[in-house]
Design a protein around this motif. Structure first.
Motif, PDB file in Angstrom:
ATOM      1  N   GLY A 134       7.922 -16.843   4.929  1.00 27.91           N
ATOM      2  CA  GLY A 134       9.218 -17.304   4.962  1.00 27.91           C
ATOM      3  C   GLY A 134       9.757 -17.837   6.100  1.00 27.91           C
ATOM      4  O   GLY A 134       9.380 -17.293   7.202  1.00 27.91           O
ATOM      5  N   VAL A 135      10.400 -18.964   6.225  1.00 30.04           N
ATOM      6  CA  VAL A 135      11.025 -19.568   7.480  1.00 30.04           C
ATOM      7  C   VAL A 135      12.373 -19.862   7.280  1.00 30.04           C
ATOM      8  O   VAL A 135      12.723 -20.537   6.321  1.00 30.04           O
ATOM      9  CB  VAL A 135      10.169 -20.727   7.919  1.00 30.04           C
ATOM     10  CG1 VAL A 135      10.568 -21.468   9.274  1.00 30.04           C
ATOM     11  CG2 VAL A 135       8.705 -20.401   8.474  1.00 30.04           C
ATOM     12  N   TYR A 219       6.465 -20.576   1.930  1.00 28.08           N
ATOM     13  CA  TYR A 219       5.314 -21.557   2.201  1.00 28.08           C
ATOM     14  C   TYR A 219       4.037 -20.437   1.607  1.00 28.08           C
ATOM     15  O   TYR A 219       3.877 -19.319   1.852  1.00 28.08           O
ATOM     16  CB  TYR A 219       4.868 -22.043   3.311  1.00 28.08           C
ATOM     17  CG  TYR A 219       5.945 -22.612   4.025  1.00 28.08           C
ATOM     18  CD1 TYR A 219       6.130 -24.171   3.818  1.00 28.08           C
ATOM     19  CD2 TYR A 219       7.051 -22.063   4.539  1.00 28.08           C
ATOM     20  CE1 TYR A 219       6.936 -24.860   4.534  1.00 28.08           C
ATOM     21  CE2 TYR A 219       8.046 -22.785   5.164  1.00 28.08           C
ATOM     22  CZ  TYR A 219       8.201 -24.105   5.083  1.00 28.08           C
ATOM     23  OH  TYR A 219       9.135 -24.717   5.480  1.00 28.08           O
ATOM     24  N   LEU A 220       3.339 -21.004   0.721  1.00 31.23           N
ATOM     25  CA  LEU A 220       1.990 -20.261   0.116  1.00 31.23           C
ATOM     26  C   LEU A 220       0.739 -20.577   1.000  1.00 31.23           C
ATOM     27  O   LEU A 220       0.474 -21.846   1.138  1.00 31.23           O
ATOM     28  CB  LEU A 220       1.723 -20.689  -1.367  1.00 31.23           C
ATOM     29  CG  LEU A 220       0.649 -19.907  -2.281  1.00 31.23           C
ATOM     30  CD1 LEU A 220       1.158 -18.576  -2.206  1.00 31.23           C
ATOM     31  CD2 LEU A 220       0.608 -20.597  -3.535  1.00 31.23           C
ATOM     32  N   VAL A 221       0.255 -19.788   1.429  1.00 34.37           N
ATOM     33  CA  VAL A 221      -0.818 -19.931   2.649  1.00 34.37           C
ATOM     34  C   VAL A 221      -2.089 -19.168   2.352  1.00 34.37           C
ATOM     35  O   VAL A 221      -2.006 -18.020   2.010  1.00 34.37           O
ATOM     36  CB  VAL A 221      -0.273 -19.659   4.030  1.00 34.37           C
ATOM     37  CG1 VAL A 221      -1.157 -19.757   5.062  1.00 34.37           C
ATOM     38  CG2 VAL A 221       1.032 -20.352   4.499  1.00 34.37           C
ATOM     39  N   LEU A 243      17.817 -25.570  17.147  1.00 35.26           N
ATOM     40  CA  LEU A 243      17.264 -24.777  16.089  1.00 35.26           C
ATOM     41  C   LEU A 243      17.041 -23.515  16.443  1.00 35.26           C
ATOM     42  O   LEU A 243      16.058 -23.536  17.568  1.00 35.26           O
ATOM     43  CB  LEU A 243      16.234 -25.490  15.032  1.00 35.26           C
ATOM     44  CG  LEU A 243      17.069 -26.825  14.350  1.00 35.26           C
ATOM     45  CD1 LEU A 243      15.726 -27.077  13.478  1.00 35.26           C
ATOM     46  CD2 LEU A 243      18.064 -26.371  13.379  1.00 35.26           C
ATOM     47  N   ARG A 244      17.100 -22.548  15.736  1.00 31.59           N
ATOM     48  CA  ARG A 244      16.450 -21.213  16.095  1.00 31.59           C
ATOM     49  C   ARG A 244      15.774 -20.687  14.551  1.00 31.59           C
ATOM     50  O   ARG A 244      16.223 -20.812  13.392  1.00 31.59           O
ATOM     51  CB  ARG A 244      17.570 -20.074  16.102  1.00 31.59           C
ATOM     52  CG  ARG A 244      16.934 -18.580  16.117  1.00 31.59           C
ATOM     53  CD  ARG A 244      18.148 -17.717  16.732  1.00 31.59           C
ATOM     54  NE  ARG A 244      19.143 -17.523  15.805  1.00 31.59           N
ATOM     55  CZ  ARG A 244      19.348 -17.074  14.729  1.00 31.59           C
ATOM     56  NH1 ARG A 244      18.650 -16.105  14.287  1.00 31.59           N
ATOM     57  NH2 ARG A 244      20.485 -16.933  13.942  1.00 31.59           N
ATOM     58  N   LEU A 245      14.205 -20.759  14.794  1.00 39.77           N
ATOM     59  CA  LEU A 245      13.463 -20.426  13.700  1.00 39.77           C
ATOM     60  C   LEU A 245      13.461 -19.057  13.421  1.00 39.77           C
ATOM     61  O   LEU A 245      13.017 -18.205  14.504  1.00 39.77           O
ATOM     62  CB  LEU A 245      12.271 -21.133  13.962  1.00 39.77           C
ATOM     63  CG  LEU A 245      12.407 -22.842  13.899  1.00 39.77           C
ATOM     64  CD1 LEU A 245      10.886 -23.317  14.033  1.00 39.77           C
ATOM     65  CD2 LEU A 245      13.161 -23.342  12.994  1.00 39.77           C
ATOM     66  N   GLU A 246      13.179 -18.410  12.408  1.00 38.59           N
ATOM     67  CA  GLU A 246      12.909 -17.194  11.888  1.00 38.59           C
ATOM     68  C   GLU A 246      11.888 -17.060  10.936  1.00 38.59           C
ATOM     69  O   GLU A 246      11.811 -17.711   9.910  1.00 38.59           O
ATOM     70  CB  GLU A 246      14.226 -16.167  11.368  1.00 38.59           C
ATOM     71  CG  GLU A 246      13.916 -14.884  11.090  1.00 38.59           C
ATOM     72  CD  GLU A 246      15.056 -14.489  10.437  1.00 38.59           C
ATOM     73  OE1 GLU A 246      14.937 -14.118   9.022  1.00 38.59           O
ATOM     74  OE2 GLU A 246      16.240 -14.256  11.042  1.00 38.59           O
ATOM     75  N   PRO A 250       3.457 -11.706   6.319  1.00 35.75           N
ATOM     76  CA  PRO A 250       3.209 -12.192   4.997  1.00 35.75           C
ATOM     77  C   PRO A 250       3.760 -11.272   3.932  1.00 35.75           C
ATOM     78  O   PRO A 250       3.661 -10.061   3.919  1.00 35.75           O
ATOM     79  CB  PRO A 250       1.777 -12.438   5.262  1.00 35.75           C
ATOM     80  CG  PRO A 250       1.321 -11.215   6.062  1.00 35.75           C
ATOM     81  CD  PRO A 250       2.487 -11.205   6.837  1.00 35.75           C
ATOM     82  N   TRP A 251       4.322 -11.877   2.839  1.00 34.17           N
ATOM     83  CA  TRP A 251       4.727 -11.291   1.505  1.00 34.17           C
ATOM     84  C   TRP A 251       3.741 -11.376   0.523  1.00 34.17           C
ATOM     85  O   TRP A 251       2.954 -12.381   0.537  1.00 34.17           O
ATOM     86  CB  TRP A 251       6.023 -11.747   1.406  1.00 34.17           C
ATOM     87  CG  TRP A 251       7.067 -11.837   2.381  1.00 34.17           C
ATOM     88  CD1 TRP A 251       7.350 -13.104   2.909  1.00 34.17           C
ATOM     89  CD2 TRP A 251       7.642 -10.567   3.059  1.00 34.17           C
ATOM     90  NE1 TRP A 251       8.610 -12.541   3.984  1.00 34.17           N
ATOM     91  CE2 TRP A 251       8.375 -11.124   3.872  1.00 34.17           C
ATOM     92  CE3 TRP A 251       7.772  -9.136   3.141  1.00 34.17           C
ATOM     93  CZ2 TRP A 251       9.124 -10.256   4.701  1.00 34.17           C
ATOM     94  CZ3 TRP A 251       8.299  -8.465   3.798  1.00 34.17           C
ATOM     95  CH2 TRP A 251       8.956  -8.809   4.789  1.00 34.17           C
TER      96      TRP A 251
END
Length: 269
Positions: A134-135, A219-221, A243-246, A250-251
């Motif tokens: 997740g992002v 995102y599916l990776v 921007l601040r990215l978070e 992995p889930w």
């Protein structure tokens, strides 16, 4: 506690070993579910559902409907549910079952597997070896304008309105730039993923974030590409001005079970 009601967490493959998905079950050793119960596997038709017994006073159909209105209780159940799914999915492909799916006994769990066998099997085939990342991207609100040194009486109504209009335009332009930046982040990461999904921005009352939420994506990776994906997010975070990215994960692939969504049966199955 009663063995009558069984809470379902996720579906995995039945490997044919004495215990279904033995590595998954090893990971669950000592882990407790939504009611503090041990989690185990019930096998049927080449599949296994991870489940545990829960009390009727909280999880039968009438009680559950009332309980779902209790946000504090619901949050605890959601966290426990996710903990079981993510622990099981750490080294195996799992299909998360919809939260608060309750069946009547092991027979109800087996019926859930039988009814959804084709959907579950197709999802396991499609998601094998994949994880979800997740992002989120946030943009800080513009700094408040410093008060003018001019006496308020010296500022005409026309000047005041002109200044306020300029402030609004500047704010809109800034939000436009950050949204363009978030779109670029998403497009870049989507190229590294097999699938991507955009979710609605999270409510600030739930997230506790004061910054403007401009991207909420999954995102599916492929599992083996996860390190490369995380590095790329870090690079984008350094370059994404304003921007601040978070990054989370992995889930287990919650967002990508659909269109073969593993919803299972409701209470009373």
């Amino acid at each position: 506690m009663t063995e009558g009601l069984q809470y379902a967490y996720a579906v995995v493959r039945d490997t044919g070993a004495p215990d279904a998905a033995p590595h998954t079950l090893d990971a669950l050793e000592g882990l407790r579910g939504v009611a503090g119960e041990p989690v185990r596997a019930v096998r049927h038709l080449g599949l296994a559902v991870l489940a545990g017994p829960v009390p009727a006073e909280d999880f039968d159909e009438g009680s559950l409907r009332e309980r779902l209105e209790d946000m504090s209780w619901l949050e605890g159940v959601a966290r426990a549910h996710q903990r079981v799914v993510d622990t099981a999915g750490a080294d195996a492909c799992v299909i998360p079952v919809r939260m608060a799916t309750v069946c009547r006994g092991e027979e109800g769990l087996r019926r859930m597997l039988a009814d959804g066998r084709d959907r579950f099997a197709a999802a396991l085939d499609r998601l094998e070896g994949r994880v979800e990342w997740g992002v989120k991207a946030y943009a800080a609100p513009p700094a408040p304008e410093k008060p003018s040194a001019e006496p308020s009486a010296a500022v005409s109504g026309r000047d005041y309105l002109r200044r306020r209009s300029a402030q609004r335009r500047a704010t809109e332009e800034r939000w436009g730039r950050t949204e363009d930046g978030a779109r670029l982040v998403h497009d870049t990461l989507a190229q590294l993923a097999e699938r991507a999904r955009l979710h609605p921005p999270q409510d600030a009352r739930l997230s506790g974030e004061s910054d403007h939420h401009v991207l909420n994506a999954a995102y599916l990776v492929r599992r083996e590409d996860s390190s490369q994906f995380a590095v790329r997010v870090g690079e984008l975070a350094e370059r994404a001005a304003g921007l601040r990215l978070e990054l989370t994960g992995p889930w287990a692939p919650y967002s990508f079970v659909a269109p073969d969504e593993a919803e299972g049966a409701g209470a009373g199955a």
